[in-house]
Design an enzyme around this catalytic site. Sequence first.
Site, PDB file in Angstrom:
ATOM      1  N   GLU A  49      52.914  54.775  18.019  1.00 36.14           N
ATOM      2  CA  GLU A  49      51.652  54.569  18.699  1.00 36.14           C
ATOM      3  C   GLU A  49      50.573  54.876  17.686  1.00 36.14           C
ATOM      4  O   GLU A  49      50.501  56.009  17.187  1.00 36.14           O
ATOM      5  CB  GLU A  49      51.542  55.566  19.851  1.00 36.14           C
ATOM      6  CG  GLU A  49      51.472  54.934  21.201  1.00 36.14           C
ATOM      7  CD  GLU A  49      51.304  55.998  22.258  1.00 36.14           C
ATOM      8  OE1 GLU A  49      50.241  56.628  22.309  1.00 36.14           O
ATOM      9  OE2 GLU A  49      52.266  56.206  23.014  1.00 36.14           O
ATOM     10  N   ASP A  60      41.828  62.443  25.738  1.00 31.43           N
ATOM     11  CA  ASP A  60      42.550  63.205  24.730  1.00 31.43           C
ATOM     12  C   ASP A  60      42.095  64.647  24.653  1.00 31.43           C
ATOM     13  O   ASP A  60      40.935  64.957  24.851  1.00 31.43           O
ATOM     14  CB  ASP A  60      42.376  62.541  23.367  1.00 31.43           C
ATOM     15  CG  ASP A  60      43.123  61.229  23.310  1.00 31.43           C
ATOM     16  OD1 ASP A  60      44.355  61.258  23.506  1.00 31.43           O
ATOM     17  OD2 ASP A  60      42.483  60.180  23.106  1.00 31.43           O
TER      18      ASP A  60
END
Lengths: 268, 406
Positions: A49, A60
């Site tokens: 990824e 995040d």
Amino acid sequence: MNPIDALFTRLRAEKRAALMPFVTAGDPDLAFTQQLLPAMAEAGADLFEIGFPFSDPIADGPVIQASYTRALRNGLKLADVFRTVQQVHHSGPVQTTPLVAMASYSLIYRMGAAAFIDTAQNAGLCGAVLPDLPVEEADDFATLAHARNFHPILLVTPTTSPARAEKVVKVGRGFVYVVSVVGITGTRDTLPAELREQIRRLRNLTDLPLCVGFGVSKPEHVRELQGLADGVIVGSAVVKRLENAANDRRSAMTAACQFIQELRAAIG
Amino acid sequence: MNSTLPAAIAAVPDARGRFGRYGGRFVPETLMFALEQLDAAYREAKADPAFQAQFRRLLTDYVGRPSRLYFAERLTRAAGGARIYLKREDLNHTGAHKINNALGQALITQRMGKRRVIAETGAGMHGVATATAAALFGLECRVYMGSEDVRRQALNVFRMRAMGAEVLPVESGSRTLKDATNEAMRDWMSSVETTHYIIGSVVGPHPFPMMVRDFQSCIGEETKQQSRELFGKLPDVIVACVGGGSNAAGMFYPFVDEPTVELVGVEAGGRGPRTGDHAATLNNGRPGVLHGSFSYVLQDDDGQTADVHSVSAGLDYPGVGPEHSYWHDLHRVRYCSVTDREALDAFHLCGRLEGILPALETAHALVEALRIAATRSPDDVVVVCFSGRGDKDCAEVARLTEQATT
């Protein structure tokens, strides 16, 4: 066949889970990323990824956000990320490792969904995780992606209702990104007990591979998930080992690759 | 009237939270559950007369509404044209319009059975309003504030802490409002089951832009009624400052379907039109996605959020509410910008002529109101949404004035 589908077909035959590390492109610079990916592929990564640095990531946690900030500090541009990914894709062990983009919809919208997908495919990426594009808003992107055999990868979390999970597995391709905890990315001590039940429910809805992420950080987690999930996504724990790469490239790379080897060994 | 205008401009958003093409929900999957829950709770509350009565009672008894519509005689004389009226949101409890929304959302929090609230704040006024509402309702409260703003707004930091709120300085990114918003969203991602996020402006994912606008609409509703009583007509022009745009949305919304009323939004022109020197999103930005919503944003060609600047911490934001983008595209509201220097001059002018120190945000609106009034006849009425008082800015204005003279 999309390389993601090929990977999971093969691994299902081998009866083992995929090891899917997340790496921030350009942290601390793209030259490092270009060396890191082949080394991690040799160490046992099955799929990458590739995090596209964004100035305002909301999904995040602090570790990945800090890596985005480090990458952007030197004026990183998307075009450079694509160029590096393309170079990596055409060299050595990464040729056979599927590459998936992790990109905020803010970046994709600015570039234009069609242009983003075309450029990404050209660079060797075969799908994208869109952490801030819920299924209700994903139609336009998904239609373009489906037509190009580029896999839009959507997320299911512990708070996703059954009705929404059904929509997600209908629109998503490649695999379902199963978020194991309520919260942001980051490392945790133990995986939640409800995860088993969450995966069981999803199995009833779809044949898509189910890959677990958010909070996977230890070989014990990976051992727990082998046999339960089709893939294990490891993000913050990898990025954490690369935090000091600007000062000591070799140690950072060694630490990250060693970690991948340990996780790979835990899968068996 | 412009023939491209829809029949009722006020008839937005739709069920997906769209104001025309703007708005929507661009958030991590984890938050979708909370947004659906909030949407349902808000719709129920909106239709519940008991809720509305409770909200109105708080606005009257606790906030001190209706706020005055005050004739600024000396400012009017200085401008030399139309009569200037100030809608005195600065006289509300806590000193700004922000309290209207904070109380509304605190009531919703209670309704949803949640015990903890979080908020982001720029100038600190929304943080203070949230801390106030949390104290009143006995809710646990944490406020995220950029460390640059913590420095600029020390008084408000003290006020929040004095009322029992925890203030968390945010060190990431530009250390201002946008970064405080990121941190608050992250907190919410992990705490969504027990926590409500009281967003302070008409920004963020649906239903926030709609809900905040509704809670702030008392400003425009009152202005409408007061204008009829005072002048026997609606105002000719209404001016409000726009950062995220909550005071402007609350003021404008009841007037958007009144074609005789000219609406003007004032953005932060900062030091000038170069990227990084201003926060004039509608004037210089383009549509994009930020903080969960599709609206005008200030971004670079890659979609990275641009640096912004304003002397006013409350306008120092690279986005704007989606409904403002909608009004902008329809040309229903004219959005202009005013520089730091002009706003600082207006701060002093208003203090000297009216004995009222405006917040620096409000000072932006004053500049444009004075300009417009100068070109109009004394028969015309220009209303300024006087969004907040200037106490919080005194230390910063003193610092800047000293800097300019040394």
